[in-house]
Design an enzyme around this catalytic site. Structure first.
Site, PDB file in Angstrom:
ATOM      1  N   ASP A   1     -32.559  24.155  -2.456  1.00  0.00           N
ATOM      2  CA  ASP A   1     -33.348  23.073  -1.854  1.00  0.00           C
ATOM      3  C   ASP A   1     -34.587  22.795  -2.709  1.00  0.00           C
ATOM      4  OD1 ASP A   1     -31.600  22.679   0.184  1.00  0.00           O
ATOM      5  OD2 ASP A   1     -32.776  23.690   1.718  1.00  0.00           O
TER       6      ASP A   1
ATOM      7  N   GLU B   1     -27.668  25.959  -2.217  1.00  0.00           N
ATOM      8  CA  GLU B   1     -28.307  26.874  -1.261  1.00  0.00           C
ATOM      9  C   GLU B   1     -27.474  27.043   0.001  1.00  0.00           C
ATOM     10  OE1 GLU B   1     -32.528  27.306   1.163  1.00  0.00           O
ATOM     11  OE2 GLU B   1     -32.482  26.280  -0.768  1.00  0.00           O
TER      12      GLU B   1
ATOM     13  N   ASP C   1     -37.736  22.821  -2.898  1.00  0.00           N
ATOM     14  CA  ASP C   1     -39.065  23.306  -2.545  1.00  0.00           C
ATOM     15  C   ASP C   1     -39.210  24.718  -3.088  1.00  0.00           C
ATOM     16  OD1 ASP C   1     -37.508  24.825  -0.843  1.00  0.00           O
ATOM     17  OD2 ASP C   1     -38.308  23.980   1.006  1.00  0.00           O
TER      18      ASP C   1
ATOM     19  N   TYR D   1     -33.865  15.045   2.641  1.00  0.00           N
ATOM     20  CA  TYR D   1     -34.353  16.428   2.748  1.00  0.00           C
ATOM     21  C   TYR D   1     -35.305  16.581   3.930  1.00  0.00           C
ATOM     22  CZ  TYR D   1     -36.609  20.798   1.472  1.00  0.00           C
ATOM     23  OH  TYR D   1     -37.110  22.073   1.490  1.00  0.00           O
TER      24      TYR D   1
END
Length: 618
Positions: A102, A7, A104, A323
């Site tokens: 990432d 990302e 999520d 994270y």
């Protein structure tokens, strides 16, 4: 060749380093020894198409053009165009893709939208979840990859949410602005599905504060001389229900308090009871982004976006934390040698890490509570304080202390309550002694505590002496005072209390069905109980409300402006409350679960938006 798509550039560099790749990229990628390549994005490199992209006439605001409707499309962000074209060229040479966004929902969408836009869906694709940018955790993550198709429904639900938010914002902002101009107003009245209920929450609190009608209550205290206690102590009167109390148990009739004061002075006070309770307070759970922002606001006066920026730098530039947008407060139990290595690396930062017990397990070490990512904790790479900004130092210190505290025993104390009968009235005084400080030796005072928590008024030697008092002994009333007080209004929000309240707005919802939907949205998330937005989006929305003059920061308080109050007054209740978030989340979750199609949800929400525009028009 497999192409790994990260990302951000920092994540790509960390992946390359974990597999002994080169320190510098070759063009748009790092070439690994096994032939794989690692490339990167810059977060969202595509934007959703605006109405003007499909119809230039949509730039002109008028009732005749509402509700706006336009197809879903993506467009390259110009500053990333050359790099994205290079990434797509690499992908078309690859045998398979590895999605390293990432861990999520938004990270899932960032890479998936590029794959869709470039027409790469036919390639096999694996999903890797990277929480920690240090080499060993990265290599472990690549051993646990899954088929990216498992996460595709989640990605599509995020896309539909973004599309619906865009359509709602465009249409309701234009409708409210046009309606405002018809009434002589000026400027743009900005409306958003999450942004406007956040404003509504602050407006409601300000109204309650400003419309508060105080009344006088009477607080009675008696100064008691107790056997074995070197100094007299102030005890609180415990009035009875028939003493003329308000809803909060406070005396409102002055004659009642004065009469009780006279009776309390009567000689012959007697200790009715002494109760003692041993208390054990476990260390607070490690941080997620919400609780980190709340503590940083309360302890250091930091704004939530300052904390987000600091954690991003701590993760991407220093590899110092895991994270940073995590909504989880739990951890997988580490092996003792792993914990020992991290704690040893933290000793130069904080000497208390020497006393940590790597075999101690706080309640945070519970794999059953960990989802895609775990709590925010330090990695084994501890930065030099001189390499960090002041904000970064403050944020990292909070994270490090709370992690080290997980390896310390519980804080243990003993609470003593002494109840005295004087003139037929009950008086009570309490204190607490510390038996073992435990994790409190590590944390900053107040760290990890909810704002309403209070310490006992009596501590230290006097509290220890209080624990020696016995039932049946005599006490002496040295003095009595009755203090009239005006009931305070509900406090205005501070940044800490606003952030924590945004995570649990379900408690303000009267409709039980809506409340259940909100609570269900956050099931399994510590500190999130039917909230608005996410910790990763709230700071940007708060910044927007402040920038547009709808909220302001006044000293320590967050307040709504006259403009913000006027906007909420002009909108229907559905726009200023959390109900819409609950109802839409239910629809988006159905897409993620595969029980609803994207088109059917979009059609339903488009019809709702059209009704809301017509309501504003009327």
């Amino acid at each position: 060749m497999r192409l790994i798509i990260a990302e951000k550039p920092q994540v790509a560099s960390a992946i390359a380093g974990a597999f002994a790749g080169p320190g510098r990229p070759d063009g748009a990628s790092f070439r690994l020894l096994n032939g794989d390549q690692v490339t990167w994005l810059f977060g969202h490199v595509l934007r959703l198409g605006d109405p003007e992209d499909h119809d230039p006439a949509a730039e002109h605001w008028s009732w005749s053009r509402l509700p706006l409707a336009w197809p879903v499309s993506h467009h390259l962000v110009p500053q990333y165009a050359d790099h994205v074209q290079a990434v797509v060229a690499l992908a078309r040479q690859a045998e398979a893709l590895i999605h390293a966004g990432d861990p999520d929902a938004e990270g899932q969408r960032v890479v998936d939208e590029l794959i869709d836009w470039a027409g790469l869906e036919h390639l096999p694709c694996w999903r890797v979840m990277i929480n920690d940018l240090n080499p060993q955790p990265i290599r472990q993550a690549f051993e646990q990859m899954q088929d990216n198709r498992l996460y595709r429904p989640l990605s599509r639900s995020v896309l539909v949410r973004a599309v619906c938010d865009q359509r709602y914002g465009y249409n309701l902002t234009r409708a409210c602005t046009l309606a405002g101009r018809q009434r002589g107003g000026s400027g743009v009245l900005s409306v958003g599905r999450v942004q406007t209920p956040m404003l509504g929450l602050v407006v409601a609190r300000d109204r309650a504060h400003e419309q508060h009608r105080p009344h006088t209550v009477h607080h009675l205290q008696a100064l008691l001389s107790l056997p074995g206690v070197s100094e007299p102590l102030w005890a609180d009167w415990l009035p009875l229900e028939d003493d003329g109390l308000d809803d909060d148990g406070r005396v409102v009739v002055p004659e009642v308090a004065r009469r009780a004061a006279e009776q309390v002075r009567t000689p012959g006070a007697l200790i009715q009871s002494v109760t003692q309770e041993d208390l054990a307070a476990e260390v607070p759970l490690p941080y997620n982004l919400l609780t980190l922002q709340a503590d940083a606001a309360a302890l250091h006066g930091l704004l939530p976006w300052q904390v987000s920026d600091a954690t991003q730098r701590l993760r991407d530039h220093h590899n110092a934390i895991t994270y940073n947008r995590s909504d989880c407060r739990y951890l997988h139990p580490p092996r003792p040698e792993e914990a020992a290595a991290v704690l040893a690396s933290l000793v130069p930062w904080m000497d208390q890490a020497r006393q940590a017990d790597v075999h101690h397990r706080s309640a945070a070490f519970d794999s059953a509570q960990v989802g895609a990512h775990h709590a925010i904790i330090p990695t084994g790479r501890v930065p030099s304080p001189s390499a960090l900004s002041e904000v970064e130092r403050q944020v990292y210190d909070l994270i490090a202390r709370l992690y080290v505290g997980q390896f310390f025993p519980a804080h243990q104390g003993r609470e003593t309550l002494v109840t005295v009968v004087a003139g037929g009235h009950l008086l009570q005084v309490g204190g607490q002694t510390v038996l073992r400080s435990g994790w409190q030796d590590v944390l900053i005072p107040g760290q990890g505590h909810e704002p309403q928590e209070r310490s006992p008024t009596i501590t230290g030697p006097l509290a220890e002496a209080l624990s020696a008092v016995r039932r049946g002994q005599q006490a002496t009333v040295v003095d009595v005072r009755v203090t009239p007080r005006q009931t305070p209004p509900p406090p205005r929000y501070r940044m800490q209390t606003l952030l924590l309240d945004l995570a649990q707005v379900a408690k303000y919802v009267r409709d039980p069905a809506i409340r259940r939907l909100l609570l269900d949205k956050d099931r399994g998330k510590a500190h999130e109980r039917g909230g608005l937005g996410t910790p990763a989006t709230r700071d940007a929305l708060l910044q927007t409300l402040i920038r547009r003059g709808l909220l302001e920061i006044n000293g320590q308080e967050v307040r709504s402006t006259m403009r913000g109050k006027a906007l909420c007054a002009a909108l229907p209740p559905l726009a200023t409350g959390p109900d819409l978030t609950a109802l839409w989340h239910h629809l988006f979750r159905q897409i993620a679960e595969g029980t609803r199609t994207e088109d059917s949800v979009l059609a339903e929400i488009d019809a709702f938006i059209a009704d809301e525009v017509e309501r504003v028009r009327r």
